[in-house]
Enzyme design. Sequence first.
Site, short mmCIF file in Angstrom:
data_model
loop_
_atom_site.label_atom_id
_atom_site.label_comp_id
_atom_site.label_asym_id
_atom_site.label_seq_id
_atom_site.Cartn_x
_atom_site.Cartn_y
_atom_site.Cartn_z
N TRP A 344 0.83 -1.21 0.00
CA TRP A 344 0.00 0.00 0.00
C TRP A 344 0.86 1.26 0.00
O TRP A 344 0.37 2.36 0.22
CB TRP A 344 -0.93 0.01 1.22
CG TRP A 344 -0.24 0.19 2.56
CD1 TRP A 344 1.02 -0.20 2.89
CD2 TRP A 344 -0.78 0.82 3.72
NE1 TRP A 344 1.30 0.13 4.19
CE2 TRP A 344 0.21 0.74 4.73
CE3 TRP A 344 -2.00 1.40 4.03
CZ2 TRP A 344 0.00 1.26 6.02
CZ3 TRP A 344 -2.19 1.92 5.30
CH2 TRP A 344 -1.21 1.84 6.28
N GLU A 483 -0.98 -4.61 11.96
CA GLU A 483 -0.38 -5.89 11.57
C GLU A 483 -0.04 -6.80 12.74
O GLU A 483 0.01 -8.02 12.57
CB GLU A 483 0.88 -5.69 10.71
CG GLU A 483 0.60 -5.09 9.36
CD GLU A 483 1.82 -5.12 8.45
OE1 GLU A 483 1.64 -5.32 7.24
OE2 GLU A 483 2.95 -4.93 8.95
N LYS A 603 2.22 -2.34 16.22
CA LYS A 603 3.48 -2.25 15.48
C LYS A 603 3.68 -0.85 14.92
O LYS A 603 4.78 -0.32 14.93
CB LYS A 603 3.47 -3.26 14.33
CG LYS A 603 4.66 -3.18 13.39
CD LYS A 603 4.52 -4.18 12.25
CE LYS A 603 5.65 -4.06 11.25
NZ LYS A 603 5.50 -5.00 10.11
N GLN A 604 2.59 -0.27 14.43
CA GLN A 604 2.68 1.04 13.78
C GLN A 604 1.31 1.71 13.87
O GLN A 604 0.35 1.13 14.37
CB GLN A 604 3.09 0.88 12.32
CG GLN A 604 2.14 0.01 11.51
CD GLN A 604 2.66 -0.29 10.13
OE1 GLN A 604 3.17 0.58 9.44
NE2 GLN A 604 2.56 -1.54 9.71
#
Length: 788
Positions: A344, A483, A603-604
């Site tokens: 993406w 994720e 994670k982000q």
Amino acid sequence: MTDQVWEYEGYAPEDERLRESLCALGNGYFATRGALPECAADEVHYPGTYVAGCYNRLTSEVAGRGVENEDMVNLPNWLPLRFRLPGGPWLTPDTATVLDHRQTLHLTSGMLERRTRYGLGEGRALVVRQERLVHMGDPHVAALRTEFTAEGFDGTLEVEAALDGTVTNAGVPRYRDLDGRHLTHVHTGAADGTVWLRCRTRTSDIRVGMAARLSADTPVTVRCDGPRPAQHTVLRLTDGRPVTVDKTIALHTSRDPAISDPLYAAVDRVGRVPGFDVLLDDHITAWDQLWRRADLDVPGEPGRILRLHLFHVLQTLSPHTADLDVGVPARGLHGEAYRGHVFWDELFVLPYLNLHFPEVSRALLRYRHRRLEQACTAAREVGRRGAMYPWQSGSDGREETQRLHLNPNSGRWLPDHSRLQHHVGSAIAYNVWQYCQASGDAEFLQTKGAEMLLQIARFWGDAAVYDEDLGRHRIKGVVGPDEYHDAYPGAELPGLDDNTYTNVTAAWVLARTLEVLDDLPESRRRELVERTGLDGGELEQWEDVSRTLHVPLHAGVISQFEGYGDLEELDWDGYRRKYGDIRRLDRILEAEGDTVNRYQASKQADVLMLGYLFSPAELAGLFRRLGVAVDDETWSRTVDHYLTRTSHGSTLSGLVHGWVLARARRAEAWKFCQEALQGDVADLQGGTTGEGIHLGAMAGTLDFVQRGLTGLETRAGALWLDPVPLPELSSYGFVLRYQGHWDVRLRLSRGRLEIAVPESEASPIEVRLPDRSVSLRPGESGHLLLVG
């Protein structure tokens, strides 16, 4: 170093992979890592050459089962040029004495220079100076000039220049248990002073032709036995006098237009190209033109890193890309991580390209449109209507996400559920809209763009299920941008329900598509309706779903997904004390026999990605449309919540947090901006940059200056600006291309905004600030004092 060069002093084997990635040269068609030509692939060095869109699929035996992977192919290595004294060993930095070594990447000219001084004993030395280019004017050509200077002796030097057809894909250690032998049918030969190599990929059957010529003042001989054709010469060295050899190569594949055979095209081209000096002049001219279109003036160390980022973006996605059927490779054309797949990342890349190279953005969107049919097929296979784009895409648009991935911490192969990141479809729709707003390309929006928007909206409309108890629509069984979380604790099936990012962006897609369809010319709308079977009932459903998708909250905070607030808190301080770097917290916990699915740990950026995509006003409007009470205080609490629960295991994370904080809490923004800038140059992810740069993060830092700090939006036929003053970046400027206006110049400095519109026949530009609107005609400049 200056902002014109990127330089490394001294030879450090442990840093070679990083340097090879950051010193890679490319032109949008192909790129070659910055490896030393005298060094073969080993644990220290990894020369790699990659052509955009050149993939091959192989099946490997992993954990007792066949695993299929498609990879961007490491093509024959054109770099090899080695040298030695007669009867002596070939000289390399790993086997000989290195007295001095310097590697300099000249950003302005797109040229890599190295200078190494080898100690030969008895007061003798050999100075090797090389200049390398991958031609930005002719995308099929590269050249290497090598200058040898003897110090303290006269004598001869053997030089061998070769093409190496024995290469494999072996640049990522965790992939080495997989089959990396992508090339077959390697044949070599010589013709008219050149050597050539031809081969093909094993399953995709892409034919590759490469030809090289060596120019020297001494006779050149040829050897073509085996897969490594070579040219050989013996130079006569005189103390203190430089002697030069030039190696020029041409590269074609059967994917190229306007050729009959890649080998013939390569041999013909290398025989016709001019000498190194002329090639370099033409190459510099091509780079000059790129730099003018992407001019960026940011002072100090941030500006120097931004210029390096821009250099690598342009090498991966240049105007040559506009002629190719390729997407945005997440790791550039710089290495083999992520197998060269398209994720993406265009979400972070296209907003920058739209305002400088819209023809490249259009080509990247056409890559997605050509794979629309495949996306519709994927949706049908899971019982859905519309288009379900893959999380990882390669040659033909099928899902390339592996079923298993290796945790290097535990050595275990684990199920990979990241293919459930269906939000990639919303990213594609967002990119279509942003491109058309910035470029004014109504033709694309009304044709290919509308087709993609319709099918992506159709997928979301069909994926949403109505919950009678909630009185809202829900999207279940997905994975969000985070994720880390791919299932509920203890669940047998993967997937999460009501990921906020997924639901809100799906609502945006549905609403925007309804708007686009409504604005289509009647004849075009009728064609689209006839071809897709769209009916009024479906449109009514989209309207309903776009207003009723569920957005979960907990404790006054927007939840990342339904049930997130019930997860345990992690002992962040304890894990940092124990492991230091916990960016890949998922791997750490799995190696301990635990799972990150149990914890409120990301994670982000996930929820906060909404603050990256949408301005505060637009995001507030989306929440109002959905009937969700999210005021400034709720958003501020949400930002605080996830700031302390994110490990930043992605280079994109710091960028997004910096972007959001630039508008929420400016004092904290710079820390995250610095992390985004340093991500690759300092290899903050610990060894990942050597496997390829992070293109989305690099382009995102450029867009942070271009749109994030300026508050720049392109909508409703105007340029909207709402600048955010950051003390660390108090003065900066750039040019952009906007709806037919070339080289519109913007500069912000100490509460003052200057805009200069170049002379042209285009219409005036409407500039809208929070407190006023200004219309600037071509040839006019505006000097505006900013309020607040």
